[in-house]
Motif scaffolding. Structure first.
Motif, short mmCIF file in Angstrom:
data_model
loop_
_atom_site.label_atom_id
_atom_site.label_comp_id
_atom_site.label_asym_id
_atom_site.label_seq_id
_atom_site.Cartn_x
_atom_site.Cartn_y
_atom_site.Cartn_z
N ASP A 94 65.00 3.56 19.75
CA ASP A 94 65.84 2.59 20.45
C ASP A 94 66.13 1.40 19.53
N GLN A 129 65.07 -1.52 19.43
CA GLN A 129 63.87 -2.31 19.08
C GLN A 129 62.92 -1.53 18.17
N ASP A 136 70.24 4.07 23.19
CA ASP A 136 70.16 2.69 23.69
C ASP A 136 68.85 2.47 24.44
N ARG A 137 68.44 3.51 25.17
CA ARG A 137 67.18 3.42 25.94
C ARG A 137 66.38 4.69 25.75
N SER A 182 66.50 8.77 27.33
CA SER A 182 67.84 9.15 27.78
C SER A 182 68.24 10.55 27.34
N SER A 232 64.66 6.43 34.04
CA SER A 232 64.84 5.41 33.00
C SER A 232 63.48 4.82 32.66
N ASP A 244 62.16 1.62 31.66
CA ASP A 244 62.58 0.21 31.54
C ASP A 244 61.63 -0.58 30.66
N ASN A 245 60.36 -0.22 30.72
CA ASN A 245 59.37 -0.97 29.95
C ASN A 245 58.47 0.01 29.20
N PRO A 246 58.87 0.43 27.99
CA PRO A 246 58.11 1.45 27.25
C PRO A 246 56.66 1.04 27.00
#
Length: 236
Positions: free
Chosen positions: A96, A98, A133-134, A137, A191, A193-195
């Motif tokens: 991703d 980050q 992006d995430r 996905s 999704s 949201d907070n890996p």
């Protein structure tokens, strides 16, 4: 056609070569798993053979990496024998923005995480289609589980909103067995949201050994792409 150059293969070779070029003499190197990393191991062997690189020791993250290292003449050591790892080179299934990763397509993520997290510098080698992006996905999240705990772990993962599936072998009847003798559950989350949070939550389920979320571990991401039929390597 014979003699035709496969741009994807060449691109993977170039990324592997770029990563291998970052390794300095006298260092301890984590050797990752997968097709792109395999080229990095090959080029490390070439650099040793030519004398351009001397006195390195490899720490393999899988049986595959160990076999390749021996094939290309890279001396191996173990975590018991060293007190640090200078650099690790490994692939990823998703990256991703980050630089967080999902790994474990080759079911070696537990050993990879141990080695990659210990390394002073962790270099990720990927091709452009691994960028997302995430996380979650395009790729399912692998979770390594001890065999007796498969059913309760799957139930616990369902409670977290994941859809778990036991990974089955290819050309082998029954489930995939890791180098540690465990099984792998591939999980679909709608999704992630907070890996960082999910990584901890999954690892706290009794019976889970390790999952494929690598959060805050990667230092440098080398991306191979094919542009106008030519392989290019860029840094994220």
């Amino acid at each position: 056609m014979t003699g035709e150059i496969d741009p994807i293969k060449v691109m993977k070779q170039e990324v592997g070569k770029a990563a291998a070029a970052l390794v300095k003499s006298g260092t301890i190197v984590g050797l990752g798993t997968g097709s792109t990393t395999a080229y990095a191991i090959e080029y490390l062997g070439n650099r040793l053979k030519s004398g351009e690189l001397t006195d390195i020791q490899g720490i393999p993250t899988s049986f595959q990496a160990e076999v390749l290292a021996k094939k290309y003449g890279i001396p191996l050591t173990t975590l018991d024998a060293v007190d640090h790892i200078d650099i690790a080179i490994d692939g990823a299934d998703e990256v991703d923005p980050q630089k967080n990763l999902i790994k474990g397509g080759g079911a070696a993520h537990t050993r990879e995480k141990v080695v990659d997290a210990l390394a002073d510098q962790f270099i990720v080698v990927v091709d452009g289609n691994k960028l997302v992006d995430r996380l979650g996905s395009t790729f399912l999240l692998p979770v390594e589980v001890i065999p007796m705990a498969i059913t309760p772990v799957m139930r616990a993962i369902e409670k977290l909103g994941g859809k778990p599936e036991l990974r089955m072998g290819v050309k082998k009847a029954g489930p995939v067995i890791t180098d540690q003798g465990n099984m792998v559950i591939d999980v679909k989350f709608d999704s992630i949201d907070n890996p960082a949070e999910l990584e901890k939550t999954l690892n706290n389920i009794p019976g889970v050994l390790e999952n494929g979320l690598f959060v805050g571990v990667a230092d440098k991401v080398l991306i191979g792409e094919v542009k106008d039929g030519q392989p290019v390597v860029r840094e994220m």
